[in-house]
Design an enzyme around this catalytic site. Structure first.
Site, PDB file in Angstrom:
ATOM      1  N   ALA A 161       0.833  -1.215   0.000  1.00 28.79           N
ATOM      2  CA  ALA A 161       0.000   0.000   0.000  1.00 28.79           C
ATOM      3  C   ALA A 161       0.866   1.263   0.000  1.00 28.79           C
ATOM      4  CB  ALA A 161      -0.914  -0.009   1.223  1.00 28.79           C
ATOM      5  N   GLY A 213       0.333   1.283  -3.298  1.00 33.63           N
ATOM      6  CA  GLY A 213       0.277   0.600  -4.586  1.00 33.63           C
ATOM      7  C   GLY A 213       1.121   1.181  -5.697  1.00 33.63           C
ATOM      8  N   CYS A 244      13.167   3.437   2.157  1.00 30.22           N
ATOM      9  CA  CYS A 244      13.404   4.843   1.829  1.00 30.22           C
ATOM     10  C   CYS A 244      14.162   5.473   2.996  1.00 30.22           C
ATOM     11  CB  CYS A 244      12.106   5.570   1.505  1.00 30.22           C
ATOM     12  SG  CYS A 244      10.830   5.360   2.719  1.00 30.22           S
TER      13      CYS A 244
HETATM   14  N1  SAM Z   1       5.214  -0.233  -1.763  1.00 32.46           N
HETATM   15  C1  SAM Z   1       4.378   0.879  -1.417  1.00 32.46           C
HETATM   16  C2  SAM Z   1       4.222   1.781  -2.616  1.00 32.46           C
HETATM   17  O1  SAM Z   1       5.085   1.800  -3.479  1.00 32.46           O
HETATM   18  O2  SAM Z   1       3.197   2.474  -2.721  1.00 32.46           O
HETATM   19  C3  SAM Z   1       4.886   1.612  -0.200  1.00 32.46           C
HETATM   20  C4  SAM Z   1       5.070   0.703   0.972  1.00 32.46           C
HETATM   21  S1  SAM Z   1       5.463   1.505   2.468  1.00 32.46           S
HETATM   22  C5  SAM Z   1       7.123   1.896   2.256  1.00 32.46           C
HETATM   23  C6  SAM Z   1       5.494   0.180   3.576  1.00 32.46           C
HETATM   24  C7  SAM Z   1       4.176  -0.510   3.781  1.00 32.46           C
HETATM   25  O3  SAM Z   1       4.411  -1.654   4.603  1.00 32.46           O
HETATM   26  C8  SAM Z   1       3.111   0.294   4.491  1.00 32.46           C
HETATM   27  O4  SAM Z   1       1.996   0.422   3.662  1.00 32.46           O
HETATM   28  C9  SAM Z   1       2.755  -0.530   5.725  1.00 32.46           C
HETATM   29  O5  SAM Z   1       1.382  -0.539   5.976  1.00 32.46           O
HETATM   30  C10 SAM Z   1       3.239  -1.904   5.324  1.00 32.46           C
HETATM   31  N2  SAM Z   1       3.601  -2.810   6.426  1.00 32.46           N
HETATM   32  C11 SAM Z   1       4.085  -2.532   7.643  1.00 32.46           C
HETATM   33  N3  SAM Z   1       4.329  -3.666   8.330  1.00 32.46           N
HETATM   34  C12 SAM Z   1       3.988  -4.689   7.508  1.00 32.46           C
HETATM   35  C13 SAM Z   1       3.999  -6.104   7.640  1.00 32.46           C
HETATM   36  N4  SAM Z   1       4.411  -6.694   8.738  1.00 32.46           N
HETATM   37  N5  SAM Z   1       3.563  -6.844   6.610  1.00 32.46           N
HETATM   38  C14 SAM Z   1       3.125  -6.248   5.458  1.00 32.46           C
HETATM   39  N6  SAM Z   1       3.089  -4.920   5.292  1.00 32.46           N
HETATM   40  C15 SAM Z   1       3.524  -4.151   6.294  1.00 32.46           C
END
Ligand code: SAM
Length: 496
Positions: free
Chosen positions: A115, A117, A235
């Site tokens: 998310a 996305g 990041c």
């Molecule tokens: N990949 C996304 C994008 O390009 O739009 C951004 C991702 S963001 C850096 C990291 C995401 O990891 C967050 O949306 C968070 O909700 C999710 N997250 C945190 N802990 C997690 C876990 N244990 N398993 C899966 N997702 C996780």
């Protein structure tokens, strides 16, 4: 943002890491910010988009569909082309991880922390509709944005999950060709874009996040096929979350090896921050303020050829008859006739209502080799070859086609966004400059001039669902009757 906004402890740490390059790093916070967008090649080619838009676009060197736009180019998030899903607004550096994953049509891809996305939509564009992308995120609220972006982008072969990855390992052991772990992190690379992150950052965050990231990497490793490829990205700058993370993973997983990143004019890996333990190739340039780091690891425990998936293009089912009359004359397909005979008196199958809708409103059934899956009154086209997902929170088992009430099928917005204009029997298109484009996006009822409703054949009745398009690209449904377009654009998506 100016340099004094940075937390003192962060500055000291970066000075220790960067030494002579530290002053250039600090100065980069005062440089002009870059804005980027990525053209959605599921909908149109780069050339087609460049021919359509007035934005002045400059290529991002490491992403062939990525472009810089100028701050003066209006608000790309508030343009009819954005509502048609023709591009996604994305930091140029954030385009690197999905590019590194090198996805090919037909592969099975996992985006573990997906998310909202940005990278899922980039990976899906690489698949070009062939294969499967599983997009997961553990946070329920963030999953809503993920679903919206998948639908806006017109992705047909995505499955959206909202699960702790520990729950996914069993179902997907050794299943994926490619995995992206875009990990939650201390966000040090975001200080310039989101000043609040600099305010809340704490010196112990890198260690805290590293714990979580270690678990995610191990879990992802178990879901990768032998010979598969995964990309880990953050990041943030901290070596605890990047170089040290990969080094520890490799120590624990001798079957994996690091692949050198191959991106033009982008590199932020600093093997020297680990004393060169696993370094390959020359030292990379110093990280920039918005830098994003990515590492690729390949599982090599078995011969590579055993794991490299050969492309499996969708098998197209027979196209539906091109006109409504032809569809009526053809009668129900054999499988429907069989089900009708077997189930006389039983509750109506939502698939029947969908088939009727498809015959009356669509020029072709667009679900390819996907399985039709019903959940209550909702119908989805689920990508083929999925393992059983019992006990897993599935938000979208595939492309959401619509719902059935009182044996009547109502098409979803996701169906409209995933169709091509020529797949509907009726369509209306406005140019992006036509005020009616925005009026449609605001939810207004519109009047059509004679000849504006286009039909796939002369005998298609001028009453029924029409796909509303902007410059030929779908933005939603309307019901046409007596020259009027009754707006079906979803309230939650409206232009405000
Ligand atoms: N990949 C996304 C994008 O390009 O739009 C951004 C991702 S963001 C850096 C990291 C995401 O990891 C967050 O949306 C968070 O909700 C999710 N997250 C945190 N802990 C997690 C876990 N244990 N398993 C899966 N997702 C996780």
């Amino acid at each position: 943002m100016t340099e004094p906004m940075l937390p003192e402890a962060f500055k000291q740490k970066m000075e220790g890491l960067l030494e002579a390059e530290y002053s250039a790093f600090l100065a980069s916070y005062g440089e002009e910010r870059h804005y980027g967008l990525r053209i959605n090649t599921l909908k149109l080619s780069v050339e087609q988009f460049r021919g359509l838009t007035r934005m002045e676009l400059e290529p991002v060197p490491w992403a062939e569909t990525g472009f810089y736009y100028r701050e003066g180019d209006g608000r790309p998030g508030k343009h009819p082309h954005y509502h048609a899903g023709l591009y996604y607004i994305q930091e140029p550096s954030a385009m690197a991880p999905a590019k590194l994953l090198d996805v090919r049509p037909g592969e099975r891809v996992l985006d573990l922390c997906a998310a909202p996305g940005g990278k899922t939509t980039q990976l899906a564009a690489k698949l070009q509709g062939a294969g499967l992308i599983v997009a997961n995120d553990v946070h329920p609220d963030r999953v809503k944005a993920l679903v919206k972006n998948i639908e806006l982008s017109g992705i047909r072969n995505a499955v959206v999950l909202n699960e702790d990855p520990a729950k996914l390992e069993g179902a997907f052991t050794g299943y994926f060709d490619k995995i992206l772990i875009d990990a939650p992190c201390s966000g040090e690379g975001m200080f310039r874009k989101e000043e609040d992150m600099a305010k809340v950052w704490r010196p112990d965050w890198p260690e805290k996040y590293a714990e979580m990231q270690r678990t995610l990497l191990r879990q992802a490793g178990r879901m990768l096929k032998p010979g598969g490829l995964m990309v880990y990205s953050t990041c943030t700058f901290s070596p605890e979350e990047n170089e040290a993370m990969i080094a520890a993973f490799l120590d624990e997983h001798p079957a994996f090896a690091v692949e050198p990143p191959r991106l033009r004019r982008l590199g932020a890996r600093r093997p020297d921050w680990l004393g060169g333990r696993y370094a390959r190739g020359p030292k990379r340039p110093a990280p920039r303020a918005c830098g994003r780091t990515g590492s690729r690891a390949r599982a090599t425990s078995r011969p590579r050829c055993a794991a490299v998936a050969s492309p499996r293009p969708w098998r197209r089912r027979g196209l539906r008859p091109a006109t409504a009359r032809a569809a009526r004359e053809a009668g129900p397909p054999r499988s429907r006739r069989r089900r009708a005979r077997a189930g006389a008196g039983a509750a109506a199958d939502p698939r029947e209502a969908l088939a009727r809708f498809a015959a009356e409103q669509l020029a072709a059934a667009p679900y390819g080799a996907a399985e039709l899956e019903c959940r209550g009154e909702h119908v989805y086209a689920a990508p083929a070859g999925l393992p059983p997902l019992d006990g897993i929170r599935v938000i979208r088992p595939g492309w959401y086609l619509g719902s059935v009430t009182k044996q009547r099928f109502t098409p979803s917005h996701a169906l409209a966004m995933g169709l091509r204009a020529e797949e509907a029997l009726r369509m209306v298109t406005f140019t992006a400059d036509d005020p009616r484009a925005v009026r449609y996006l605001k939810g207004e009822t519109l009047e059509l001039a004679p000849g504006e409703l286009r039909t796939a054949a002369d005998d298609v009745p001028a009453k029924g669902y029409a796909l509303v398009c902007i410059d030929g690209y779908p933005v939603g449904w309307a019901k046409v009757q007596d020259g009027m377009l009754k707006n079906e654009y979803p309230p939650g998506w409206r232009w405000t």
